[in-house]
Design a protein around this motif. Sequence first.
Motif, short mmCIF file in Angstrom:
data_model
loop_
_atom_site.label_atom_id
_atom_site.label_comp_id
_atom_site.label_asym_id
_atom_site.label_seq_id
_atom_site.Cartn_x
_atom_site.Cartn_y
_atom_site.Cartn_z
N GLY A 91 -5.59 -46.24 91.29
CA GLY A 91 -5.82 -46.59 89.89
C GLY A 91 -5.85 -48.07 89.63
O GLY A 91 -6.25 -48.51 88.55
N ASN A 92 -5.46 -48.88 90.60
CA ASN A 92 -5.43 -50.33 90.41
C ASN A 92 -6.84 -50.93 90.37
O ASN A 92 -7.23 -51.59 89.40
CB ASN A 92 -4.59 -50.98 91.51
N ARG A 93 -7.61 -50.71 91.41
CA ARG A 93 -8.97 -51.28 91.47
C ARG A 93 -9.87 -50.68 90.39
O ARG A 93 -10.69 -51.39 89.79
CB ARG A 93 -9.59 -51.04 92.85
N SER A 94 -9.72 -49.40 90.12
CA SER A 94 -10.56 -48.79 89.08
C SER A 94 -10.22 -49.34 87.70
O SER A 94 -11.10 -49.49 86.86
CB SER A 94 -10.44 -47.26 89.10
N GLY A 95 -8.96 -49.67 87.48
CA GLY A 95 -8.58 -50.31 86.21
C GLY A 95 -9.24 -51.66 86.06
O GLY A 95 -9.77 -52.01 85.00
N ASP A 111 -11.37 -43.96 83.42
CA ASP A 111 -10.68 -44.33 84.65
C ASP A 111 -9.74 -43.19 85.05
O ASP A 111 -8.98 -42.69 84.23
CB ASP A 111 -9.89 -45.62 84.37
N LEU A 112 -9.80 -42.79 86.32
CA LEU A 112 -8.95 -41.70 86.83
C LEU A 112 -7.53 -42.20 87.04
O LEU A 112 -7.27 -43.06 87.88
CB LEU A 112 -9.51 -41.15 88.15
N LYS A 113 -6.60 -41.67 86.27
CA LYS A 113 -5.18 -42.02 86.39
C LYS A 113 -4.67 -41.63 87.78
O LYS A 113 -4.87 -40.50 88.23
CB LYS A 113 -4.38 -41.29 85.33
N GLY A 114 -4.06 -42.59 88.46
CA GLY A 114 -3.48 -42.30 89.77
C GLY A 114 -4.47 -42.23 90.91
O GLY A 114 -4.08 -42.01 92.05
N GLY A 115 -5.75 -42.38 90.61
CA GLY A 115 -6.79 -42.41 91.65
C GLY A 115 -6.80 -41.17 92.54
O GLY A 115 -6.36 -40.08 92.15
N MET A 116 -7.30 -41.36 93.75
CA MET A 116 -7.41 -40.25 94.71
C MET A 116 -6.04 -39.70 95.11
O MET A 116 -5.93 -38.52 95.44
CB MET A 116 -8.17 -40.69 95.96
N LEU A 117 -5.02 -40.53 95.06
CA LEU A 117 -3.68 -40.04 95.41
C LEU A 117 -3.25 -38.91 94.48
O LEU A 117 -2.76 -37.88 94.94
CB LEU A 117 -2.66 -41.18 95.35
N LEU A 118 -3.47 -39.09 93.18
CA LEU A 118 -3.11 -38.04 92.22
C LEU A 118 -4.16 -36.92 92.20
O LEU A 118 -3.82 -35.75 92.07
CB LEU A 118 -2.95 -38.65 90.83
#
Length: 127
Positions: A91-95, A111-118
């Motif tokens: 979620g850092n880079r996408s933010g 933006d996807l919260k938590g990215g691929m990890l979540l």
Amino acid sequence: MRTLITIVAFLSFGLLSEIQAQEKHEILSPQEFCDKMKSDDVQIIDVRTPKEYKNGHIKNSTLINFFDDDFKEQLSKLPEDKKILVYCRSGNRSGKASEILENLGYKNIYDLKGGMLLWEKAKTDCY
């Protein structure tokens, strides 16, 4: 004195509301992101590295590597008439990418919260 404090509080609240209203991207849970993906007018952007993308990505996503020298230029070529769904690993880079898109004048950025990890932990019907 009480009147002055009330005025300052009112002005501060108004300024805070204005700043929040300027934010153009929305952070979505994996299920909300999945629901948005089902629309015909979306562009799904993965801002991870090619190696991360190769190890697994969201269906129908386009890779635009955040670390590319021309990252901003690549983003500027995205269609303006589509919703833009952005994700990365956490979620850092996408933010940051969402903020760049906002500065480029794009609207409807998600933006996807938590990215691929979540995303990988979530049980959505997008698999």
